[in-house]
Write a protein that holds these residues in place. Structure first.
Motif, mmCIF file in Angstrom:
data_model
loop_
_atom_site.group_PDB
_atom_site.id
_atom_site.type_symbol
_atom_site.label_atom_id
_atom_site.label_comp_id
_atom_site.label_asym_id
_atom_site.label_seq_id
_atom_site.Cartn_x
_atom_site.Cartn_y
_atom_site.Cartn_z
ATOM 1 N N PHE A 1 1.025 -1.245 0.030
ATOM 2 C CA PHE A 1 -0.099 -0.214 -0.033
ATOM 3 C C PHE A 1 0.835 1.252 -0.017
ATOM 4 C CE2 PHE A 1 -1.949 3.185 2.977
ATOM 5 C CZ PHE A 1 -3.159 3.752 1.879
ATOM 6 N N ASP A 2 0.738 2.162 -0.930
ATOM 7 C CA ASP A 2 1.397 3.312 -1.091
ATOM 8 C C ASP A 2 0.452 4.654 -0.907
ATOM 9 O OD1 ASP A 2 2.893 5.549 -1.648
ATOM 10 O OD2 ASP A 2 3.130 4.908 -3.850
ATOM 11 N N PRO A 3 0.543 5.232 0.248
ATOM 12 C CA PRO A 3 -0.419 6.218 0.583
ATOM 13 C C PRO A 3 -0.132 7.549 -0.258
ATOM 14 C CG PRO A 3 1.098 6.101 2.469
ATOM 15 C CD PRO A 3 1.213 4.771 1.468
ATOM 16 N N HIS A 4 1.014 7.509 -0.744
ATOM 17 C CA HIS A 4 1.386 8.529 -1.672
ATOM 18 C C HIS A 4 1.299 8.352 -3.280
ATOM 19 C CE1 HIS A 4 3.496 9.166 2.168
ATOM 20 N NE2 HIS A 4 2.851 10.222 2.554
ATOM 21 N N ARG A 5 0.674 7.643 -3.342
ATOM 22 C CA ARG A 5 0.608 7.388 -4.953
ATOM 23 C C ARG A 5 0.254 8.344 -5.725
ATOM 24 N NH1 ARG A 5 -4.391 2.862 -5.188
ATOM 25 N NH2 ARG A 5 -3.987 3.273 -7.543
ATOM 26 N N ASN A 6 0.436 8.574 -7.046
ATOM 27 C CA ASN A 6 0.128 9.812 -7.499
ATOM 28 C C ASN A 6 -0.737 9.276 -8.861
ATOM 29 O OD1 ASN A 6 1.802 8.623 -9.602
ATOM 30 N ND2 ASN A 6 3.494 9.711 -9.078
ATOM 31 N N VAL B 1 -13.348 -17.599 5.781
ATOM 32 C CA VAL B 1 -12.254 -17.196 5.100
ATOM 33 C C VAL B 1 -12.265 -17.936 3.548
ATOM 34 C CG1 VAL B 1 -9.643 -16.879 4.922
ATOM 35 C CG2 VAL B 1 -10.831 -16.763 7.166
ATOM 36 N N GLN B 2 -12.296 -19.200 3.674
ATOM 37 C CA GLN B 2 -12.491 -19.851 2.487
ATOM 38 C C GLN B 2 -13.381 -19.583 1.326
ATOM 39 O OE1 GLN B 2 -12.820 -24.107 3.656
ATOM 40 N NE2 GLN B 2 -10.934 -24.225 4.802
ATOM 41 N N LEU B 3 -14.521 -19.106 1.718
ATOM 42 C CA LEU B 3 -15.554 -18.899 1.257
ATOM 43 C C LEU B 3 -15.184 -17.369 0.527
ATOM 44 C CD1 LEU B 3 -18.821 -19.569 3.167
ATOM 45 C CD2 LEU B 3 -18.506 -20.315 0.864
ATOM 46 N N VAL B 4 -14.537 -16.486 1.161
ATOM 47 C CA VAL B 4 -14.119 -15.263 0.782
ATOM 48 C C VAL B 4 -12.934 -15.522 -0.394
ATOM 49 C CG1 VAL B 4 -13.107 -13.070 1.246
ATOM 50 C CG2 VAL B 4 -14.628 -14.209 2.705
ATOM 51 N N GLU B 5 -12.227 -16.425 -0.150
ATOM 52 C CA GLU B 5 -11.195 -16.820 -0.983
ATOM 53 C C GLU B 5 -11.757 -17.344 -2.680
ATOM 54 O OE1 GLU B 5 -7.024 -18.215 1.372
ATOM 55 O OE2 GLU B 5 -8.985 -19.588 1.201
ATOM 56 N N GLU B 6 -12.803 -18.061 -2.318
ATOM 57 C CA GLU B 6 -13.370 -18.574 -3.557
ATOM 58 C C GLU B 6 -13.975 -17.513 -4.392
ATOM 59 O OE1 GLU B 6 -16.011 -21.893 -3.458
ATOM 60 O OE2 GLU B 6 -15.466 -22.346 -1.332
ATOM 61 N N VAL B 7 -14.711 -16.475 -3.844
ATOM 62 C CA VAL B 7 -15.187 -15.161 -4.314
ATOM 63 C C VAL B 7 -14.174 -14.267 -4.852
ATOM 64 C CG1 VAL B 7 -16.838 -13.170 -4.111
ATOM 65 C CG2 VAL B 7 -17.048 -15.383 -2.799
ATOM 66 N N MET B 8 -13.019 -14.503 -4.277
ATOM 67 C CA MET B 8 -11.793 -13.430 -4.799
ATOM 68 C C MET B 8 -11.230 -14.205 -6.189
ATOM 69 S SD MET B 8 -9.721 -12.950 -1.431
ATOM 70 C CE MET B 8 -8.138 -12.429 -2.154
ATOM 71 N N LYS B 9 -11.481 -15.523 -6.310
ATOM 72 C CA LYS B 9 -11.084 -16.151 -7.579
ATOM 73 C C LYS B 9 -12.066 -15.958 -8.662
ATOM 74 C CE LYS B 9 -8.732 -19.976 -4.855
ATOM 75 N NZ LYS B 9 -8.667 -21.653 -4.546
ATOM 76 N N ILE B 10 -13.266 -15.719 -8.372
ATOM 77 C CA ILE B 10 -14.242 -15.311 -9.254
ATOM 78 C C ILE B 10 -13.868 -13.869 -9.627
ATOM 79 C CG2 ILE B 10 -16.649 -14.541 -9.731
ATOM 80 C CD1 ILE B 10 -17.292 -16.682 -7.668
ATOM 81 N N GLY B 11 -13.147 -13.139 -9.149
ATOM 82 C CA GLY B 11 -12.803 -11.841 -9.541
ATOM 83 C C GLY B 11 -13.634 -10.711 -8.946
ATOM 84 N N ILE B 12 -14.290 -10.897 -7.878
ATOM 85 C CA ILE B 12 -15.279 -9.937 -7.439
ATOM 86 C C ILE B 12 -14.445 -8.756 -6.342
ATOM 87 C CG2 ILE B 12 -17.227 -9.512 -5.906
ATOM 88 C CD1 ILE B 12 -17.605 -10.978 -8.292
ATOM 89 N N PRO B 13 -14.321 -7.665 -6.700
ATOM 90 C CA PRO B 13 -13.781 -6.425 -6.124
ATOM 91 C C PRO B 13 -14.146 -6.597 -4.703
ATOM 92 C CG PRO B 13 -14.162 -5.559 -8.070
ATOM 93 C CD PRO B 13 -15.023 -6.964 -7.891
ATOM 94 N N ARG B 14 -15.210 -6.725 -4.071
ATOM 95 C CA ARG B 14 -15.710 -6.711 -2.734
ATOM 96 C C ARG B 14 -15.318 -7.965 -1.915
ATOM 97 N NH1 ARG B 14 -22.345 -6.753 -2.627
ATOM 98 N NH2 ARG B 14 -21.803 -5.632 -4.399
ATOM 99 N N ALA B 15 -14.965 -8.941 -2.567
ATOM 100 C CA ALA B 15 -14.011 -9.913 -1.762
ATOM 101 C C ALA B 15 -12.736 -9.460 -1.342
ATOM 102 C CB ALA B 15 -14.113 -11.269 -2.509
ATOM 103 N N TYR B 16 -11.971 -8.679 -2.091
ATOM 104 C CA TYR B 16 -10.785 -8.257 -1.511
ATOM 105 C C TYR B 16 -10.855 -7.307 -0.608
ATOM 106 C CZ TYR B 16 -9.091 -10.851 -5.827
ATOM 107 O OH TYR B 16 -8.254 -11.770 -6.823
ATOM 108 N N SER C 1 -6.255 -1.523 -0.940
ATOM 109 C CA SER C 1 -5.681 -0.892 -2.247
ATOM 110 C C SER C 1 -6.130 -1.544 -3.308
ATOM 111 C CB SER C 1 -4.501 -0.600 -2.088
ATOM 112 O OG SER C 1 -3.671 0.120 -2.914
ATOM 113 N N LEU C 2 -5.885 -2.700 -3.315
ATOM 114 C CA LEU C 2 -6.273 -3.449 -4.646
ATOM 115 C C LEU C 2 -7.646 -3.652 -4.866
ATOM 116 C CD1 LEU C 2 -5.366 -5.645 -6.969
ATOM 117 C CD2 LEU C 2 -5.582 -7.354 -5.162
ATOM 118 N N ALA C 3 -8.448 -3.823 -3.849
ATOM 119 C CA ALA C 3 -9.897 -3.821 -4.197
ATOM 120 C C ALA C 3 -10.461 -2.452 -4.717
ATOM 121 C CB ALA C 3 -10.818 -4.105 -2.791
ATOM 122 N N ALA C 4 -9.910 -1.375 -4.216
ATOM 123 C CA ALA C 4 -10.116 -0.012 -4.690
ATOM 124 C C ALA C 4 -9.718 0.223 -6.201
ATOM 125 C CB ALA C 4 -9.380 1.053 -3.775
ATOM 126 N N ASP C 5 -8.694 -0.348 -6.503
ATOM 127 C CA ASP C 5 -8.213 -0.273 -7.822
ATOM 128 C C ASP C 5 -9.052 -1.177 -8.822
ATOM 129 O OD1 ASP C 5 -6.004 1.468 -7.443
ATOM 130 O OD2 ASP C 5 -4.787 -0.161 -7.198
#
Length: 548
Positions: free
Chosen positions: A46-51, A131-146, A171-175
């Motif tokens: 996480f870079d709080p000074h990103r531009n 946690v495993q369920l959240v990981e499965e949703v991350m693999k689907i590519g859902i930003p909310r899971a990250y 930060s990744l979820a926001a992107d």
């Protein structure tokens, strides 16, 4: 069993050497397998000074879900509605339904089930499975899971507590497009200086971009924070509109802030002391606290910003909320001519299948001399049947199948003199057993949507034109538009008075031209409700106000 296996490994070390080697190898590979779990994925710090920050929208990457799983998901929402008394909410039923939906990879149900597993509501607490369920949703590519995984790391829930990884996940979820993560990080970066101990950093330029992106996705918290920031910089007019929008998006904080502003006549409202408006914002804040799921796209109908005159209100909080809620009218989706299995050609529907109550992918309308933009059954209807013959023709039509890219066939018995002909998408057939299982729209029992009678007339308008009639209008754009998933929402409604301009999405940061928007009139919706309670009736009168 583990003890026996270990004994065998020791006892037969001479003759079982390959097994021993495999066990040793497995021991050293465990860290490798641990690292490939989504919770342990490699992350950019996480870079709080990103531009730089590029605004992405989460709805653009959210996939469609299984129809039956979606029914289970909606039943679970209705069983746990904030509109119910706490003791009446059935979390055990919801957990059972969401568990079945999770088996069909319904990502929303998976995240909801994970929350229940963490809290132990309606189901035994099992944080590892959560946690495993959240990981499965991350693999689907859902930003909310990250975003969810970031919270798990911050709290140390089911994983090792690690604030550094939490912010990296956020930060990744926001992107990726998570509006919740955008709102949270936007707040953290919106400082004049760095203070890591308080988790704030001075990067206002990126903070503004994050909050603006969340606001454009109708995130209530992002809109509230953005409006507050604009107010701080004395951009009062825009701040007032953004905060008013935040109330529409369900922000209790914004409703409370506007209550204070109007109640005290502060600078944000141009020193306009207005106790009546303040009272309504306070009532709405109370209702949003009880039901955070509420969305109020038609807030202008019951609580317009100055200088508009306030409509009559009977003082009942529920009446105020009902007037501002999104509405739903009866539609052509209920038409299921029978017996469909006996029809031939385009009209044939196989035995055991029927059309769904709600078309998959949403409501679509196309004109003659265009190509179908989605495969499925379409119903031809004259837009404005005036004569008995035209009315009878509409009633006699049956759904016809058109494949993606196929041109609509012009009917032989309809001419240009009969008016505009439209094709309404009804979806693709589903098993009859599934369709017969009647499940009301979950948003109605949950209290976030109300149903109204069919409009007294068919009325549409382009977003470029002024509204031809006063009432609630529902906007939509062509499904082929790159922002269709973001814009075509059930809450995309607005109360507009005759002669006023329709909302311009560009004012909220969406790159959509008003000419691309088709608005459909849903009527004044001031008729008596099915319950017998009367809805708000607009009466033009000047309330007593004072200024200082």
């Amino acid at each position: 069993m583990k003890k026996n296996i270990r004994k065998k490994g020791i006892a037969f070390i001479g003759t079982q050497a390959p097994i021993l080697v495999a066990l040793i190898a497995l021991f050293f590979l465990i860290p490798f397998f641990m690292n490939i779990l989504a919770r342990n994925m490699s992350l950019k710090t996480f870079d709080p000074h990103r531009n730089e920050f590029i605004c992405n929208y989460e709805r653009n990457v959210e996939p469609s879900v299984d129809d039956e799983a979606d029914i289970w998901f909606r039943e679970g929402l209705a069983a746990t509605s904030f509109d119910l008394w706490p003791d009446d909410r059935d979390f055990a039923k919801a957990a059972s339904l969401w568990n079945k939906a999770a088996e069909r990879k319904h990502w929303q149900a998976m995240l909801n089930l994970a929350s229940l597993l963490i809290e132990g509501k309606g189901i035994n607490r099992d944080r590892e499975r959560a946690v495993q369920l959240v990981e499965e949703v991350m693999k689907i590519g859902i930003p909310r899971a990250y975003d969810f995984m970031g919270t798990l790391h911050m709290n140390g829930t089911g994983v090792k507590q690690d604030a550094t990884r939490a912010y990296a996940f956020w930060s990744l979820a926001a992107d990726m497009g998570s509006s919740d993560a955008q709102a949270y990080l936007g707040d953290k970066l919106n400082a004049t200086h760095d203070d890591p101990a308080r988790s704030i950093w001075g990067n206002k330029e990126i903070a503004y971009k994050l909050l603006q992106c969340g606001y454009s996705q109708e995130n209530g918290n992002a809109a509230f924070l953005l409006g507050h920031e604009l107010s701080f910089h004395e951009q009062y007019e825009r701040a007032l509109h953004v905060l008013h929008d935040a109330v529409k998006f369900g922000s209790e904080d914004s409703a409370n802030k506007l209550f204070v502003e109007f109640d005290d006549g502060r600078k944000l409202v141009n020193k306009f002391l207005d106790k009546d408006r303040a009272e309504r914002y306070a009532a709405i804040a109370d209702m949003l606290r009880l039901n955070p799921d509420l969305r109020l796209p038609n807030l202008d109908k019951v609580l317009p910003l100055p200088p508009a005159i306030l409509p009559y209100w009977d003082g009942d909080k529920q009446t105020l909320i009902d007037g501002a809620k999104p509405v739903k009218t009866a539609s052509l989706d209920d038409i299921k001519p029978s017996p469909a299995s006996l029809r031939q050609g385009r009209a044939h529907i196989p035995d055991g299948l029927v059309l769904p109550d709600e078309p998959q992918g949403g409501h679509l309308i196309q004109h003659l001399h265009t190509d179908a933009i989605i495969s499925g059954f379409w119903l031809a209807q004259l837009a404005k049947p005036y004569t008995p013959k035209q009315v009878a023709w509409n009633a006699a039509q049956v759904p016809m199948y058109y494949a993606l890219g196929e041109s609509f066939t012009p009917p032989e018995d309809i001419t240009k003199d009969d008016g505009v002909l439209r094709f309404h998408y009804l979806g693709t057939p589903i098993p009859k057993s599934l369709a017969e299982r009647h499940v009301p729209d979950w948003r109605v029992p949950q209290g976030v949507l109300r149903e109204v009678p069919v409009p007294s007339r068919e009325l549409r308008s382009s977003g470029l034109l002024p509204a031809p009639a006063t009432g609630i209008w529902h906007g939509s754009i062509d499904p082929a538009h790159p922002l269709s998933k973001v814009f075509n929402l059930w809450t995309r409604q607005a109360y507009v008075e005759e002669g006023q301009s329709f909302p311009d999405p560009r004012e909220r940061g969406l790159d959509i031209s008003p000419k691309d928007i088709q608005w459909q009139w849903l009527d004044q919706t001031n008729l008596p409700l099915p319950s017998g309670r009367k809805d708000i009736i607009i009466r033009n009168f000047s309330p007593a106000v004072s200024t200082n």
